[in-house]
Write an enzyme that holds these catalytic residues in place. Structure first.
Site, PDB file in Angstrom:
ATOM      1  N   ASP A   1      -6.680  -5.031  -4.475  1.00 19.01           N
ATOM      2  CA  ASP A   1      -6.463  -3.647  -4.028  1.00 19.01           C
ATOM      3  C   ASP A   1      -5.197  -3.051  -4.653  1.00 19.01           C
ATOM      4  OD1 ASP A   1      -7.636  -5.524  -2.269  1.00 19.01           O
ATOM      5  OD2 ASP A   1      -7.506  -4.189  -0.558  1.00 19.01           O
TER       6      ASP A   1
ATOM      7  N   ASP B   1       0.805  -1.232   0.000  1.00 17.55           N
ATOM      8  CA  ASP B   1       0.000   0.000   0.000  1.00 17.55           C
ATOM      9  C   ASP B   1       0.833   1.274   0.000  1.00 17.55           C
ATOM     10  OD1 ASP B   1      -2.482  -1.169  -0.272  1.00 17.55           O
ATOM     11  OD2 ASP B   1      -2.584  -1.647   1.855  1.00 17.55           O
TER      12      ASP B   1
HETATM   13  N1  GLY Z   1      -6.764  -1.997   0.866  1.00 15.60           N
HETATM   14  C1  GLY Z   1      -7.383  -2.407   2.067  1.00 15.60           C
HETATM   15  C2  GLY Z   1      -8.848  -2.274   2.052  1.00 15.60           C
HETATM   16  O1  GLY Z   1      -9.454  -1.938   1.050  1.00 15.60           O
HETATM   17  O2  GLY Z   1      -9.415  -2.498   3.087  1.00 15.60           O
END
Ligand code: GLY
Length: 371
Positions: free
Chosen positions: A148, A87
């Site tokens: 994600d 992330d």
């Molecule tokens: N990327 C983590 C979520 O969407 O919770």
């Protein structure tokens, strides 16, 4: 209509800046953010909100508060604090890239490039994709990708544009292709995650982390796919990504309830009290805005997407936003983080706030966010 909603959002952001200087909002379960330091995956959304507010209003307060937090992101990168995950894109696109795009600050550019290198280092040649969570070789997560991650790829595409170093571009494309092949299913639904054999790269199985069950379609995962593939199309112009984004968006739209805002998983049985995920609807709205930009003017799906966008955003503003709640800290209610894990099953989610405002300012003023 959008303008009133944006003005209300600006007031909330300003109030948060005044009341919690130098701090970041974190997930809770009590309709108040928990204000603290920079160590989770979500802090970039807060600076992203400030940059959207600055671009929309020109008010220097927003610019200063976002810029003041840059050194915080720098310190985090230097100390490698809480960064053993993919992330890095969410964190540094919405802080360092945003600042560089808006102000041209060379320090922000340098930081964003260093962040891109950290993300690049998570590429695993054995299975040809970016490892989502944990250290290399981690027994549970070492061979795992998640949908994600598509929103983290713009940091790599951006780094390629800045440096002309093709490694950034090639790894982003390899990851997008793996995601397309293994996370998107034939009916346009998606797996949240997929496991590969770490040694030989063989595909093992799909699964979930935050969804209802392995094989279900976690709503927010689907929305990451809608926007993420549309963004890979923006940078590569490969039509397979546009097509993937459209298929995922159609599935999302076809499975919406009457008020056009999704429940947390498309396969969960809906009963009284089933949590929504308003953040997924905000993300999908941004994805549809991106799609509409690239679809041909005579594409027969334009009307479907335009109508869905309008319905979703109207419902978010009318039924979920805090525009009439002056003390609220979040911008939209009824997001969910991890329902099965009972973490933030029904509350404000800072990324929901960010994408809600991104969609609004894009519709109102053409401001596109920082991907
Ligand atoms: N990327 C983590 C979520 O969407 O919770």
């Amino acid at each position: 209509m959008w303008q009133t909603a944006i003005e209300a959002a600006m007031k909330t952001i300003r109030q948060n800046i005044e009341q919690h200087p130098g701090l970041f909002p974190h997930i809770t379960e009590n309709q108040r953010y928990d204000w603290g330091g920079n160590g989770d995956w979500i802090e970039g959304f807060y600076t992203g909100l400030m940059w959207l507010a600055y671009e929309y209003s020109g008010d220097a307060v927003f610019k200063k508060s976002a810029s003041d937090l840059l050194s915080n992101f720098e310190d985090r990168l230097v100390r490698h604090h809480g960064l053993d995950h993919h992330d890095i894109g969410f964190l540094y696109s919405l802080s360092a890239v945003a600042e560089w795009q808006i102000t041209g600050n060379p320090q922000a550019k340098e930081l964003a490039l260093q962040a891109a290198d950290k993300l690049l280092a998570r590429y695993r040649p054995n299975f040809g994709a970016i490892q989502a969570w944990g250290l290399e070789g981690d027994p549970e997560n070492g061979g795992r990708i998640i949908i994600d991650c598509l929103l983290n790829l713009p940091l790599l595409y951006w780094a390629y544009e800045q440096t002309e170093d093709r490694r950034y571009y090639e790894i982003a494309v390899k990851h997008a292709n793996k995601s397309l092949r293994f996370l998107v299913r034939g009916d346009g639904s998606s797996y949240h995650t997929f496991y590969f054999d770490q040694e030989n790269g063989n595909a093992l199985r799909g699964g979930t982390h935050q969804g209802y069950q392995d094989g279900s379609t976690w709503t927010r995962g689907q929305s990451w796919g809608v926007y993420g593939f549309a963004l890979s199309y923006r940078y590569t112009k490969d039509p397979v990504y546009l097509d993937a984004s459209k298929r995922l968006a159609k599935y999302f739209i076809a499975h919406l309830p009457e008020d056009h805002v999704a429940y947390w998983d498309f396969d969960v049985q809906v009963e009284a009290g089933t949590p929504r995920d308003s953040s997924a609807s905000s993300i999908t709205a941004c994805g549809i805005l991106e799609l509409l930009e690239w679809m041909e003017p005579n594409d027969p799906d334009r009307e479907l997407f335009q109508t869905a966008l309008d319905n979703m955003m109207r419902s978010l503003v009318a039924n979920y936003s805090t525009k009439d709640l002056p003390e609220a800290e979040g911008l939209i209610q009824h997001g969910s983080y991890h329902v099965r894990g009972n973490r933030g099953p029904d509350d404000y989610m800072i990324w929901g706030d960010y994408y809600y405002l991104e969609a609004l300012v894009r519709m109102e003023k053409g401001i596109k966010g920082y991907w």
